[in-house]
Enzyme design. Structure first.
Site, PDB file in Angstrom:
ATOM      1  CB  SER A 118      -1.268  -0.138   1.265  1.00 18.85           C
ATOM      2  OG  SER A 118      -1.691  -0.727   1.524  1.00 18.85           O
ATOM      3  CG  HIS A 139      -2.246  -0.474  -4.379  1.00 15.39           C
ATOM      4  ND1 HIS A 139      -2.717   0.760  -3.670  1.00 15.39           N
ATOM      5  CD2 HIS A 139      -3.210  -1.486  -2.660  1.00 15.39           C
ATOM      6  CE1 HIS A 139      -3.436   0.662  -2.580  1.00 15.39           C
ATOM      7  NE2 HIS A 139      -3.599  -0.147  -2.195  1.00 15.39           N
ATOM      8  CD  GLU A 151      -2.831   3.541  -6.601  1.00 16.74           C
ATOM      9  OE1 GLU A 151      -3.081   2.629  -5.772  1.00 16.74           O
ATOM     10  OE2 GLU A 151      -3.012   4.105  -7.221  1.00 16.74           O
ATOM     11  CG  ASN A 189      -3.261   4.420   0.685  1.00 12.76           C
ATOM     12  OD1 ASN A 189      -4.244   4.368   1.134  1.00 12.76           O
ATOM     13  ND2 ASN A 189      -2.712   3.950   0.226  1.00 12.76           N
TER      14      ASN A 189
HETATM   15  N1  LIG Z   1      -5.078  -4.454   4.389  1.00 15.20           N
HETATM   16  C1  LIG Z   1      -5.964  -4.105   3.486  1.00 15.20           C
HETATM   17  O1  LIG Z   1      -6.640  -3.506   3.303  1.00 15.20           O
HETATM   18  C2  LIG Z   1      -4.705  -3.741   2.282  1.00 15.20           C
HETATM   19  C3  LIG Z   1      -5.159  -2.715   0.962  1.00 15.20           C
HETATM   20  C4  LIG Z   1      -4.399  -2.999  -0.168  1.00 15.20           C
HETATM   21  C5  LIG Z   1      -2.829  -3.677   0.129  1.00 15.20           C
HETATM   22  N2  LIG Z   1      -2.255  -4.476   1.072  1.00 15.20           N
HETATM   23  C6  LIG Z   1      -1.388  -4.274   1.187  1.00 15.20           C
HETATM   24  O2  LIG Z   1      -1.168  -5.843   1.606  1.00 15.20           O
HETATM   25  C7  LIG Z   1      -0.494  -6.488   1.645  1.00 15.20           C
HETATM   26  C8  LIG Z   1      -0.992  -7.450   3.090  1.00 15.20           C
HETATM   27  O3  LIG Z   1      -1.901  -6.832   4.173  1.00 15.20           O
HETATM   28  P1  LIG Z   1      -2.799  -7.618   4.938  1.00 15.20           P
HETATM   29  O4  LIG Z   1      -3.425  -6.916   4.790  1.00 15.20           O
HETATM   30  O5  LIG Z   1      -3.374  -9.144   3.908  1.00 15.20           O
HETATM   31  O6  LIG Z   1      -1.329  -8.628   5.806  1.00 15.20           O
HETATM   32  P2  LIG Z   1      -1.638  -9.426   6.671  1.00 15.20           P
HETATM   33  O7  LIG Z   1      -1.426  -9.404   7.735  1.00 15.20           O
HETATM   34  O8  LIG Z   1      -3.449  -9.434   6.643  1.00 15.20           O
HETATM   35  O9  LIG Z   1      -1.290 -10.441   6.183  1.00 15.20           O
HETATM   36  C9  LIG Z   1       0.611 -10.611   5.822  1.00 15.20           C
HETATM   37  C10 LIG Z   1       0.542 -12.679   5.699  1.00 15.20           C
HETATM   38  O10 LIG Z   1       1.952 -12.341   5.320  1.00 15.20           O
HETATM   39  C11 LIG Z   1       2.162 -13.424   5.832  1.00 15.20           C
HETATM   40  N3  LIG Z   1       3.931 -13.455   6.102  1.00 15.20           N
HETATM   41  C12 LIG Z   1       4.975 -12.701   6.751  1.00 15.20           C
HETATM   42  N4  LIG Z   1       6.176 -13.251   6.273  1.00 15.20           N
HETATM   43  C13 LIG Z   1       5.995 -13.966   5.585  1.00 15.20           C
HETATM   44  C14 LIG Z   1       7.181 -14.410   4.588  1.00 15.20           C
HETATM   45  N5  LIG Z   1       8.542 -14.302   4.401  1.00 15.20           N
HETATM   46  N6  LIG Z   1       6.629 -15.347   3.607  1.00 15.20           N
HETATM   47  C15 LIG Z   1       5.331 -15.827   2.888  1.00 15.20           C
HETATM   48  N7  LIG Z   1       3.937 -15.029   3.958  1.00 15.20           N
HETATM   49  C16 LIG Z   1       4.971 -13.775   5.042  1.00 15.20           C
HETATM   50  C17 LIG Z   1       2.098 -12.977   7.694  1.00 15.20           C
HETATM   51  O11 LIG Z   1       1.748 -15.245   7.986  1.00 15.20           O
HETATM   52  C18 LIG Z   1       0.242 -13.089   7.511  1.00 15.20           C
HETATM   53  O12 LIG Z   1       0.047 -14.208   6.908  1.00 15.20           O
HETATM   54  C19 LIG Z   1       0.285  -5.007   3.124  1.00 15.20           C
HETATM   55  O13 LIG Z   1       1.435  -5.031   1.412  1.00 15.20           O
HETATM   56  C20 LIG Z   1      -0.770  -3.951   2.539  1.00 15.20           C
HETATM   57  O14 LIG Z   1      -0.231  -2.934   2.827  1.00 15.20           O
HETATM   58  C21 LIG Z   1      -3.091  -4.696   1.945  1.00 15.20           C
END
Ligand SMILES: NC(=O)c1ccc[n+]([C@@H]2O[C@H](COP(=O)([O-])OP(=O)(O)OC[C@H]3O[C@@H](n4cnc5c(N)ncnc54)[C@H](O)[C@@H]3O)[C@@H](O)[C@H]2O)c1
Length: 295
Positions: A118, A139, A151, A189
């Site tokens: 993000s 994204h 995006e 964002n």
């Molecule tokens: N949540 C949102 O609304 C949203 C929206 C757009 C983008 N994002 C982006 O998406 C990405 C993930 O966000 P999320 O909300 O799904 O996070 P989350 O915390 O729900 O999930 C992250 C996952 O990554 C795993 N992980 C950590 N280290 C790892 C590794 N070395 N290898 C493999 N897996 C690993 C964790 O075990 C976890 O299951 C981030 O970069 C975030 O900025 C999130």
């Protein structure tokens, strides 16, 4: 392109894996935690059932979607046949740089490496690999199966060929791609977070209450959700961290996070995920109730 690996099986990773698998791609979902992988598989299955209940999907599509999904706890194993990797692991620059070095090492030479970050610079992530032209931002929005936008973020070195492929691929998934360049916050964002921050400032300065601020934006601007409710949904810690990226990246005071937001995050009031932010959340009721602190 047939084989896709998704790194990270959390909120976004399971949604991204779902959408690719439902559209006929072979998806290998990779996470360090087996528990997260099991949870993701069951979330995808439940979300497919919800689509079946709405008659938007058949049992047969569900069966084929789940057949397209495999899981792995090893990056080396999980990406060895990938033509595209979408990284959706925890938002941490150190972690993403480490993961991208591994992806670069273990994925086939012509595999495109995309990230769902993000707020982290695509250019910086790309520069940690030996294939910066083949690194791009993809994204997706939460919830991924529902939200239409992707995006697409060009890093400084992203090749035009790669951008074209990712645009076409996003359309294959039934999404609407928008291509933007890699500057802090990209577009989504950069525009959304200052609005949320201004809503929090308006509350902090007692210009209006939580319900009034959200109602003005819902009924006056036709937003489906008010900015304070949206901030709770995104996670107040996530909003704070993105505002810090914008503030630091542009060196402009207009992005400085509101002290109320900083206090709430420091105190553990992170919104929906912690049970309380601007509103209070309970398992028993879906009714929107303003937190006692703002009554
Ligand atoms: N949540 C949102 O609304 C949203 C929206 C757009 C983008 N994002 C982006 O998406 C990405 C993930 O966000 P999320 O909300 O799904 O996070 P989350 O915390 O729900 O999930 C992250 C996952 O990554 C795993 N992980 C950590 N280290 C790892 C590794 N070395 N290898 C493999 N897996 C690993 C964790 O075990 C976890 O299951 C981030 O970069 C975030 O900025 C999130």
């Amino acid at each position: 392109m047939i084989n896709v690996s998704v790194i990270g099986a959390g909120t976004m990773g399971n949604g991204i894996a779902h959408v690719f698998a439902q559209n006929g791609f072979k998806v290998n979902l990779v996470d360090i935690s087996q528990e997260q992988l099991d949870k993701a598989f069951s979330t995808i299955s439940k979300n497919l059932d919800r689509q079946i209940a709405k008659a938007a999907l058949t049992e047969d599509v569900k069966r084929l979607t789940l057949l397209n999904l495999t899981t792995s706890t090893s990056i080396a194993e999980g990406v060895k046949n990938a033509e595209l990797i979408v990284e959706a692991a925890t938002e941490s620059i150190d972690l993403k740089l480490k993961i991208f070095q591994q992806l670069d090492e273990f994925a086939p030479a012509d595999c495109i490496l995309a990230t769902n970050t993000s707020s982290i610079s695509i250019t910086k992530i790309a520069a940690s690999t030996k294939r910066p032209g083949w690194v791009i931002g993809m994204h997706f929005m939460n919830p991924v199966p529902v939200m239409k936008l992707v995006e697409i973020i060009n890093g400084y070195a992203t090749s035009e060929e790669v951008t074209g492929k990712i645009v076409d691929l996003s359309k294959t998934l039934g999404k609407v791609p928008c291509v933007v360049n890699d500057y802090p916050g990209f577009i989504a964002n950069r525009i959304l977070m200052p609005m949320i921050n201004e809503a929090i400032y308006s509350l902090y300065e007692s210009v209006a209450g939580v319900e009034e601020i959200d109602t003005v934006m819902k009924l006056g601007m036709a937003h489906p959700m008010g900015p304070l409710q949206l901030a709770d949904f995104i996670g107040l810690d996530v909003c704070l961290s993105i505002l810090n990226v914008l503030h630091e990246g542009f060196g402009n005071q207009k992005f400085a996070p509101c002290p109320l937001l900083v206090n709430m995050v420091n105190a553990g009031f992170k919104g929906v995920k912690s049970g309380e932010g601007f509103y209070k959340y309970t398992a028993e009721s879906k009714k929107l109730v303003v937190s006692d602190r703002f009554k």
